[in-house]
Design a protein around this motif. Structure first.
Motif, PDB file in Angstrom:
ATOM      1  N   LEU A 115      -6.454  -6.276  13.916  1.00 52.05           N
ATOM      2  CA  LEU A 115      -4.516  -5.827  12.937  1.00 52.05           C
ATOM      3  C   LEU A 115      -4.652  -4.659  13.153  1.00 52.05           C
ATOM      4  O   LEU A 115      -3.109  -4.143  13.152  1.00 52.05           O
ATOM      5  N   ILE A 116      -5.455  -3.609  13.058  1.00 56.86           N
ATOM      6  CA  ILE A 116      -5.970  -2.464  13.995  1.00 56.86           C
ATOM      7  C   ILE A 116      -5.612  -2.877  15.612  1.00 56.86           C
ATOM      8  O   ILE A 116      -4.353  -1.511  15.345  1.00 56.86           O
ATOM      9  N   ALA A 117      -5.478  -3.120  15.448  1.00 56.30           N
ATOM     10  CA  ALA A 117      -5.479  -3.273  17.511  1.00 56.30           C
ATOM     11  C   ALA A 117      -3.841  -3.308  17.598  1.00 56.30           C
ATOM     12  O   ALA A 117      -2.898  -2.655  18.704  1.00 56.30           O
ATOM     13  N   CYS A 118      -3.119  -4.192  17.028  1.00 52.68           N
ATOM     14  CA  CYS A 118      -1.484  -4.596  16.912  1.00 52.68           C
ATOM     15  C   CYS A 118      -1.201  -3.091  16.221  1.00 52.68           C
ATOM     16  O   CYS A 118      -0.116  -2.461  16.895  1.00 52.68           O
ATOM     17  N   ARG A 119      -1.443  -2.542  15.018  1.00 50.87           N
ATOM     18  CA  ARG A 119      -1.005  -1.664  14.792  1.00 50.87           C
ATOM     19  C   ARG A 119      -0.906  -0.075  16.096  1.00 50.87           C
ATOM     20  O   ARG A 119       0.266   0.098  15.831  1.00 50.87           O
ATOM     21  N   ASP A 120      -1.482  -0.345  16.404  1.00 49.64           N
ATOM     22  CA  ASP A 120      -2.049   0.771  17.947  1.00 49.64           C
ATOM     23  C   ASP A 120      -1.629   0.608  18.596  1.00 49.64           C
ATOM     24  O   ASP A 120      -1.369   1.137  19.971  1.00 49.64           O
ATOM     25  N   ALA A 121      -1.221  -0.791  19.351  1.00 51.83           N
ATOM     26  CA  ALA A 121       0.258  -0.762  20.316  1.00 51.83           C
ATOM     27  C   ALA A 121       1.079  -0.423  20.140  1.00 51.83           C
ATOM     28  O   ALA A 121       1.663  -1.024  21.017  1.00 51.83           O
ATOM     29  N   GLY A 122       1.274  -0.476  18.897  1.00 52.92           N
ATOM     30  CA  GLY A 122       2.826  -0.024  18.985  1.00 52.92           C
ATOM     31  C   GLY A 122       3.542  -0.819  17.898  1.00 52.92           C
ATOM     32  O   GLY A 122       5.359  -0.855  17.904  1.00 52.92           O
ATOM     33  N   HIS A 123       2.970  -2.143  17.460  1.00 52.06           N
ATOM     34  CA  HIS A 123       3.492  -3.216  16.069  1.00 52.06           C
ATOM     35  C   HIS A 123       3.477  -1.983  14.892  1.00 52.06           C
ATOM     36  O   HIS A 123       3.773  -1.798  14.310  1.00 52.06           O
ATOM     37  N   ALA A 124       4.876  -2.939  13.924  1.00 49.75           N
ATOM     38  CA  ALA A 124       4.660  -1.942  12.876  1.00 49.75           C
ATOM     39  C   ALA A 124       3.869  -3.278  11.688  1.00 49.75           C
ATOM     40  O   ALA A 124       4.371  -4.584  12.029  1.00 49.75           O
ATOM     41  N   VAL A 125       3.120  -2.973  10.516  1.00 49.22           N
ATOM     42  CA  VAL A 125       2.641  -4.315  10.169  1.00 49.22           C
ATOM     43  C   VAL A 125       2.962  -4.128   8.515  1.00 49.22           C
ATOM     44  O   VAL A 125       2.643  -2.947   7.828  1.00 49.22           O
ATOM     45  N   LEU A 126       3.237  -5.019   8.206  1.00 52.46           N
ATOM     46  CA  LEU A 126       3.911  -5.071   6.626  1.00 52.46           C
ATOM     47  C   LEU A 126       2.431  -6.533   6.187  1.00 52.46           C
ATOM     48  O   LEU A 126       2.534  -7.693   6.312  1.00 52.46           O
ATOM     49  N   LEU A 127       1.663  -5.689   5.531  1.00 54.52           N
ATOM     50  CA  LEU A 127       0.401  -6.647   4.915  1.00 54.52           C
ATOM     51  C   LEU A 127       0.712  -6.648   3.195  1.00 54.52           C
ATOM     52  O   LEU A 127       0.903  -5.467   2.525  1.00 54.52           O
ATOM     53  N   VAL A 128       0.655  -7.959   2.706  1.00 53.80           N
ATOM     54  CA  VAL A 128       0.342  -8.479   1.311  1.00 53.80           C
ATOM     55  C   VAL A 128      -1.383  -8.936   1.293  1.00 53.80           C
ATOM     56  O   VAL A 128      -1.324  -9.668   2.076  1.00 53.80           O
ATOM     57  N   SER A 129      -2.370  -8.358   0.248  1.00 53.37           N
ATOM     58  CA  SER A 129      -3.421  -8.544  -0.001  1.00 53.37           C
ATOM     59  C   SER A 129      -3.620  -8.428  -1.549  1.00 53.37           C
ATOM     60  O   SER A 129      -3.008  -7.442  -2.122  1.00 53.37           O
ATOM     61  N   ALA A 130      -4.429  -9.279  -1.693  1.00 50.84           N
ATOM     62  CA  ALA A 130      -4.718  -9.470  -3.474  1.00 50.84           C
ATOM     63  C   ALA A 130      -6.459  -8.849  -3.522  1.00 50.84           C
ATOM     64  O   ALA A 130      -6.540  -8.003  -4.071  1.00 50.84           O
ATOM     65  N   GLU A 131      -6.676  -8.234  -2.235  1.00 51.93           N
ATOM     66  CA  GLU A 131      -7.884  -7.501  -1.715  1.00 51.93           C
ATOM     67  C   GLU A 131      -7.875  -6.039  -2.044  1.00 51.93           C
ATOM     68  O   GLU A 131      -6.762  -5.844  -1.062  1.00 51.93           O
ATOM     69  N   LEU A 132      -7.790  -5.335  -3.189  1.00 55.47           N
ATOM     70  CA  LEU A 132      -7.686  -3.953  -3.111  1.00 55.47           C
ATOM     71  C   LEU A 132      -8.311  -2.888  -2.028  1.00 55.47           C
ATOM     72  O   LEU A 132      -8.463  -2.116  -0.858  1.00 55.47           O
ATOM     73  N   SER A 133      -9.922  -3.279  -1.315  1.00 52.63           N
ATOM     74  CA  SER A 133      -9.677  -2.530  -0.728  1.00 52.63           C
ATOM     75  C   SER A 133      -9.247  -3.201   0.797  1.00 52.63           C
ATOM     76  O   SER A 133      -9.775  -2.223   1.645  1.00 52.63           O
ATOM     77  N   GLU A 134      -8.857  -4.403   0.870  1.00 55.49           N
ATOM     78  CA  GLU A 134      -8.444  -4.595   2.196  1.00 55.49           C
ATOM     79  C   GLU A 134      -7.366  -3.662   2.168  1.00 55.49           C
ATOM     80  O   GLU A 134      -6.817  -2.908   3.651  1.00 55.49           O
ATOM     81  N   ILE A 135      -6.574  -3.514   1.550  1.00 53.78           N
ATOM     82  CA  ILE A 135      -5.276  -2.300   0.914  1.00 53.78           C
ATOM     83  C   ILE A 135      -5.475  -1.821   1.480  1.00 53.78           C
ATOM     84  O   ILE A 135      -5.033  -0.570   2.610  1.00 53.78           O
ATOM     85  N   ARG A 136      -6.674  -0.480   0.995  1.00 55.97           N
ATOM     86  CA  ARG A 136      -6.992   0.382   0.974  1.00 55.97           C
ATOM     87  C   ARG A 136      -7.031   0.930   2.260  1.00 55.97           C
ATOM     88  O   ARG A 136      -7.427   1.904   3.014  1.00 55.97           O
ATOM     89  N   GLY A 137      -8.010   0.300   2.944  1.00 55.74           N
ATOM     90  CA  GLY A 137      -8.808  -0.763   4.063  1.00 55.74           C
ATOM     91  C   GLY A 137      -7.850   0.180   5.096  1.00 55.74           C
ATOM     92  O   GLY A 137      -8.194   0.411   6.180  1.00 55.74           O
ATOM     93  N   LEU A 138      -7.134  -0.489   5.368  1.00 58.36           N
ATOM     94  CA  LEU A 138      -6.248  -0.583   6.153  1.00 58.36           C
ATOM     95  C   LEU A 138      -4.694   0.239   6.385  1.00 58.36           C
ATOM     96  O   LEU A 138      -4.717   0.073   7.668  1.00 58.36           O
ATOM     97  N   SER A 139      -4.399   0.437   4.911  1.00 60.43           N
ATOM     98  CA  SER A 139      -2.604   0.544   5.025  1.00 60.43           C
ATOM     99  C   SER A 139      -2.792   2.163   5.148  1.00 60.43           C
ATOM    100  O   SER A 139      -4.022   2.666   4.917  1.00 60.43           O
TER     101      SER A 139
END
Length: 524
Positions: free
Chosen positions: A467-491
């Motif tokens: 997901l980070i590589a997708c973002r860094d390649a210039g893509h937009a990522v909309l993420l929904v997650s029930a894991e707050l650690s995932e939301i905080r770590g990626l967003s």
């Protein structure tokens, strides 16, 4: 609904075995359990011992054999070899009904609910209270309401299951076990769709049950949960027992190492993205609900190229409906959705995908895949008009299988023959395969719901890296997650959804667990 076998208000079968035969014996003993599938040995001489009053964690990577082992204990599968002992008595697998009668209850990763029935009807099904030969619906509802209130599960007892989001359906499954007062509870990834507060409440329930002498087998990938609630941990690797560890002697690092056979770096901090032009623009998007407040109420936000925008919220607060309206699974009653320069608000799903949208849904079985179709066929979806097609317009089987194998290798999917149905994969491996399919499309916008649900620790890191590589390649990522650690770590930015409204927008540095928790509770 049919008559019950007993007049007991909880419907316990009259011929259920007496657990007092040997009060000192373990609740569960599995010896030498072996189960083979074509080309795979899922369980290879597995031993498991669970004491009475113990919360016992079962861990392992995707495909390690955890779900197979629990399906054998629950009677859904028969072992090819081995013995099962419950409460000191040798038993022969005779199906889930016999397991339930013996006091075994299981919540599966894939929910076992009747969509057309109400919550109460699902919970009491097969264990209905009876009065004068008829189902006592009032008593049934009263008992279910009492359980909902007692354990603060937040479920409408009269709602139809088909109208509930996945997070609420999970709570219905847990209600079924509580209603049956089972003596051994098998929970397969039970917290995947729960908020931190709900997880804490669930664990309080489990501790209370253990204190009463009941046993809990917790199948999970979440290292923190294992350390917080279990007494011992059995780790499976490649279908065998790799280690049995007292939790007091374990750490997150040691558990991860036992699962994978190597050292695993935990708590990776990803650098922020570099946002560019808007790719997704949502303006005043509304999804009406008949006779009540809107499911989605005037949502407005933007996702730019080179950034990940996360959506947090308690299950059932409109996140699923918002995403469905964006991708075309649900009709918006007002507002606008734009992908790049195209207004896609009224377009069909296929047209939105052609406009630049890729999508991994939270319900990978019903929405994200065709379970009976092969792995190759599922991974070809979305590519059938491109390189996989012959000049005559037909799909090329060799190209399809090569395409599938490339995704399997890149994303670390444990799969055998690509001709096998995708439902033959474990839940986590299905998730990795479908995420790989969507990322491989290289669409400008990637919408992802619950990308690591049911995925082991090593695979979580791999998914996050993609997901980070997708973002860094210039893509937009909309993420929904029930894991707050995932939301905080990626967003890079976090939106919080409460009762259908976006009530907060926080930059990465602002999105503390405390601030997110308050916003998720409506205190923004």
């Amino acid at each position: 609904m049919t008559d019950s076998t007993s007049d007991d208000p909880r419907g316990r079968p009259a011929d259920a075995p007496d657990s007092s035969v040997d009060e000192q014996s373990p609740a569960v003993v599995l010896r030498g359990i072996t189960r083979r599938f074509p080309g795979v040995v899922a369980n290879d001489g597995v031993d498991l011992r669970v004491e009475r009053g113990e919360i016992h964690a079962l861990m392992g990577e995707n495909g390690a054999g955890k779900s197979t082992l629990m399906s054998i204990l629950y009677g859904a599968l028969r072992p090819d070899a081995g013995e099962i002992e419950l409460f000191g008595e040798r038993v022969e697998p005779a199906g889930p009904a016999a397991a339930i009668a013996a006091g075994i209850g299981m919540v599966h990763q894939h929910f076992m609910l009747f969509p057309g029935l109400s919550v109460t009807e699902n919970v009491i099904y097969g264990q209905e209270p009876v009065r004068r030969g008829l189902v006592d619906r009032a008593a049934a509802r009263a008992r279910v309401v009492e359980l909902i209130e007692r354990f603060r599960l937040g479920v409408d007892p009269d709602a139809r299951v088909r109208d509930l989001p996945l997070g609420v359906r999970q709570r219905v499954e847990i209600l079924k076990l509580l209603y049956r007062d089972t003596r051994v509870l098998i929970l397969d990834e039970p917290t995947a769709v729960l908020t931190p507060d709900e997880v804490d409440r669930l664990f309080d329930v489990l501790r209370g049950l253990a204190a009463q002498g009941r046993s809990v087998i917790l199948v999970t990938h979440k290292l923190g949960e294992v350390l917080a609630v279990s007494r011992r941990v059995t780790v499976l690797r490649d279908g065998r027992v790799a280690q049995v560890i007292p939790t007091a002697e374990a750490s997150a690092a040691s558990l991860a190492s036992a699962m994978t056979g190597r050292d695993v770096e935990l708590d990776i901090v990803h650098p922020p993205g570099s946002p560019g032009r808007p790719v997704l623009a949502v303006r005043e998007l509304t999804v009406a609900r008949r006779g009540g407040r809107p499911l989605v109420d005037s949502a407005s936000f933007t996702v730019r190229a080179g950034e990940i925008v996360g959506i947090a919220g308690v299950a059932g607060n409109g996140q699923s409906e918002l995403i469905e309206a964006i991708v075309g699974l649900r009709t918006a009653s007002g507002g606008e959705v734009r992908v790049l320069d195209a207004d896609v608000t009224r377009l069909r799903i296929a047209a939105r995908r052609r406009a630049g949208l890729a999508y991994l849904p939270e319900d990978r079985g019903a929405v994200g895949s065709a379970p009976g179709a092969s792995i190759a066929e599922n991974l070809a979806a979305g590519f059938q008009r491109g390189s996989l097609r012959s000049r005559g317009g037909l799909l090329r089987p060799a190209a399809m299988h090569a395409h599938a194998r490339a995704i399997i290798e890149r994303f670390g999917v444990r799969a055998g023959d690509t001709r096998s149905p995708i439902r033959s994969l474990s839940g986590g491996n299905q998730q990795k395969a479908l995420l790989g399919r969507e990322i491989t499309r290289k669409a400008p916008l990637l919408v992802v719901e619950q990308p690591t649900r049911g995925v082991d620790i090593a695979a979580v890191q791999a998914v996050h890296a993609e997901l980070i590589a997708c973002r860094d390649a210039g893509h937009a990522v909309l993420l929904v997650s029930a894991e707050l650690s995932e939301i905080r770590g990626l967003s890079d930015r976090v939106l919080v959804c409460y009762e259908g409204r976006l009530v907060a927008e926080l930059w990465r540095d602002e999105a503390t667990e405390e601030r997110l928790g308050l916003a998720m509770a409506g205190d923004s």
